[in-house]
Write an enzyme that holds these catalytic residues in place. Structure first.
Site, short mmCIF file in Angstrom:
data_model
loop_
_atom_site.label_atom_id
_atom_site.label_comp_id
_atom_site.label_asym_id
_atom_site.label_seq_id
_atom_site.Cartn_x
_atom_site.Cartn_y
_atom_site.Cartn_z
N ALA A 174 27.93 51.00 49.02
CA ALA A 174 27.01 51.29 50.12
C ALA A 174 26.12 50.11 50.48
O ALA A 174 25.37 50.18 51.44
CB ALA A 174 26.14 52.50 49.76
N GLY A 175 26.17 49.03 49.69
CA GLY A 175 25.36 47.85 49.99
C GLY A 175 23.88 48.14 49.92
O GLY A 175 23.10 47.70 50.76
N GLY B 289 19.01 41.62 48.11
CA GLY B 289 18.81 40.56 47.13
C GLY B 289 20.01 40.35 46.24
O GLY B 289 20.10 39.35 45.54
N ASN B 290 20.97 41.30 46.29
CA ASN B 290 22.19 41.21 45.50
C ASN B 290 23.32 40.84 46.47
O ASN B 290 23.79 41.67 47.24
CB ASN B 290 22.46 42.55 44.82
CG ASN B 290 23.70 42.53 43.94
OD1 ASN B 290 24.66 41.84 44.21
ND2 ASN B 290 23.67 43.33 42.88
N GLU C 130 12.66 46.27 35.35
CA GLU C 130 14.11 46.28 35.53
C GLU C 130 14.88 46.32 34.22
O GLU C 130 16.08 46.12 34.18
CB GLU C 130 14.54 45.08 36.37
CG GLU C 130 13.94 45.05 37.77
CD GLU C 130 14.58 46.08 38.70
OE1 GLU C 130 15.81 46.12 38.79
OE2 GLU C 130 13.82 46.84 39.34
N ARG D 270 11.59 41.76 41.59
CA ARG D 270 11.59 43.17 41.21
C ARG D 270 10.76 43.46 39.96
O ARG D 270 10.36 44.60 39.74
CB ARG D 270 13.03 43.63 40.97
CG ARG D 270 13.96 43.38 42.15
CD ARG D 270 15.35 43.93 41.84
NE ARG D 270 16.31 43.62 42.89
CZ ARG D 270 17.54 44.08 42.93
NH1 ARG D 270 17.98 44.89 41.97
NH2 ARG D 270 18.36 43.75 43.90
N HIS E 149 18.19 39.35 39.10
CA HIS E 149 17.75 39.56 37.71
C HIS E 149 17.96 38.29 36.92
O HIS E 149 18.82 37.47 37.25
CB HIS E 149 18.55 40.69 37.04
CG HIS E 149 18.26 42.05 37.57
ND1 HIS E 149 19.25 42.97 37.86
CD2 HIS E 149 17.10 42.67 37.85
CE1 HIS E 149 18.70 44.10 38.30
NE2 HIS E 149 17.40 43.93 38.31
N ASN F 295 30.36 45.25 43.56
CA ASN F 295 29.11 45.95 43.85
C ASN F 295 27.91 45.23 43.25
O ASN F 295 26.79 45.72 43.30
CB ASN F 295 29.18 47.38 43.31
CG ASN F 295 28.61 48.39 44.29
OD1 ASN F 295 28.16 48.04 45.37
ND2 ASN F 295 28.62 49.65 43.91
N CYS G 13 25.79 43.20 33.05
CA CYS G 13 25.13 44.33 33.72
C CYS G 13 25.60 45.66 33.14
O CYS G 13 24.85 46.63 33.11
CB CYS G 13 25.43 44.31 35.22
SG CYS G 13 24.49 43.11 36.17
#
Length: 447
Positions: free
Chosen positions: A19-20, A24-25, A174, A214, A250, A364, A370
């Protein structure tokens, strides 16, 4: 007593979609609205878990969240049956529906921050779920994450669980994606490195201009207090605002550590040399600390983001040698694969590189690091972990069969409005809680 680091990987949820949602990613945004394969994504994740288990690592599974999150949709004013709530959201607020369908809990590096018993004031392993306030779709996770972690690490004699920090951007947290622990051995007191993007209460300090920072310093300090960490064994480092603006959302996209190794990019931090000097001093035996800096001339920031060179796992094998667990995107990049081939020939503890296909996650915006939450444990603490969540041949087979039974092969954006997807997801999760022995951790099970 034997100590080791266990990895608990997030099991990809049945609603895995592109879904985007993560501003920032770069990877998340660039693949927005493409069709995804939840079944393939889950199996890729399981294959990586099994591969680490086969390497002799302690490997666990962390369950996904219930999605679509119809409870949040009701809080936002959508009424009727579950099917009617989803239909109304799809028509009136499709962006909100996409957010409450996110399977982002698969990236368990953001699930929590963990401090092992060797570091804490009471000799227990401490868990604080991340509040993830910066992104709406992720801010829906911490309560259920806390329940799942408590179902996995139940014994209060060994484990201490904290409520996530206040749901406010001043304490944006985070989790372990911005936390690294360095130590001479897993069972010895280490130095916990907290990385933050900005100061919440001091706007005069440097901050990114394009993408949000973040994680705040204040959140780092709060978690250190909750876990009872000694100030002489904590270091706070600020992430370079310029690399955040390039898509390093991150710290684990630009740096990764394990035991006595910190592997980081030249541009990763602010005030790098002074902070590394503090790290050396607090670590103690400086000759045993390996600080591996990757120069711009070897791998650019953009190439590091594209391949997730630093979103790799650095693990200590049973032999005592270290290995990098990398996505195949690193292998496909000439600059990165050449760098890694040279790295394992140098005089550092990193002697091996293993490549794995996690493309469904990578598209994604999440690589191998991650997908895992790291927990350093003693043998006694491991015995207190819910045994049903620990990977073995039987669990690998059972979970693959479970995925085949419940997961769709493809999901498009339009499929998120299908009310049947909620029924499929709940049926899958209800069975999963029985497989993993979690009890009623989901809200639909408590009605």
């Amino acid at each position: 007593m034997n100590f080791f680091e266990a990895n608990f990987d997030g099991l990809v949820g049945p609603t895995h979609n592109y879904a985007g949602l993560s501003v920032g990613n770069v990877a998340s945004l660039s693949n927005a609205k493409n069709s995804s394969s939840p079944r393939q994504a889950a199996k890729q994740g399981l294959s990586k878990m099994k591969a680490l288990h086969d390497l002799g690592m302690v490997q666990g599974v962390l369950a996904p969240q219930e999605r679509p999150d119809v409870y949040t949709l009701r809080r936002l004013g959508f009424t009727g049956t579950d099917a009617q709530v989803i239909a109304k959201a799809a028509k009136q607020a499709p962006a909100v529906l996409r957010a409450v369908c996110s399977a982002s809990s698969m990236w368990t590096a953001n699930a929590a921050t963990i401090s092992p018993s060797a570091d804490t004031h009471d000799g227990k392993v401490h868990f604080t779920p991340a509040n993830l306030t910066n992104k709406f779709h992720r801010s829906l996770e911490p309560v259920t994450t806390g329940r799942i972690l408590q179902a996995m690490f139940r014994d209060p004699a060994h484990f201490a669980h904290h409520t996530h920090l206040p749901d406010n951007d001043h304490f944006g947290d985070e989790g372990a994606a911005n936390h690294t622990r360095l130590c001479s051995a897993y069972g010895k007191r280490g130095v916990e490195l907290f990385v933050f993007g900005r100061y919440a209460f001091d706007s005069s300090q440097p901050a990114p201009k394009r993408f949000p920072a973040r994680h705040t310093l204040e959140a780092c300090e709060a978690v250190a207090r909750l876990h009872g960490l000694s100030g002489e064994h904590v270091v706070y480092m600020q992430q370079n605002p310029d690399v955040i603006d390039q898509g390093v959302f991150h710290n684990d996209v630009i740096a990764v550590g394990n035991q006595n190794v910190l592997f980081y990019h030249q541009q990763a931090f602010v005030d790098t040399q002074n902070k590394l000097n503090e790290l050396r001093r607090k670590f103690g035996n400086e000759t045993d600390l390996h600080l591996i800096e990757v120069k711009d001339s070897d791998v650019s920031v953009s190439e590091a983001i594209k391949t997730y060179l630093f979103n790799t796992q650095v693990i200590t094998l049973p032999s005592g040698e270290m290995a990098i667990i990398a996505p195949t995107e690193c292998q496909e990049s000439h600059a990165v694969s050449s760098y890694l081939a040279a790295l394992v020939q140098q005089h550092t503890p990193i002697r091996h590189v293993h490549y794995y296909d996690v493309k469904q996650s990578m598209r994604n915006g999440g690589g191998p690091a991650c997908l895992r939450l790291r927990v350093a444990l003693s043998e006694q603490e491991k015995q207190a972990v819910n045994p049903n969540v620990l990977m073995n041949d039987a669990l690998f087979s059972t979970l693959n069969q479970w995925v085949d039974k419940h997961y769709r092969d493809q999901i498009s954006e339009a499929d998120l409005a299908d009310p049947q997807l909620l029924d499929e997801s709940r049926s899958a999760l209800d069975e999963l809680t029985q497989i993993l022995g979690l009890g009623s951790v989901y809200q639909f099970q408590q009605v």
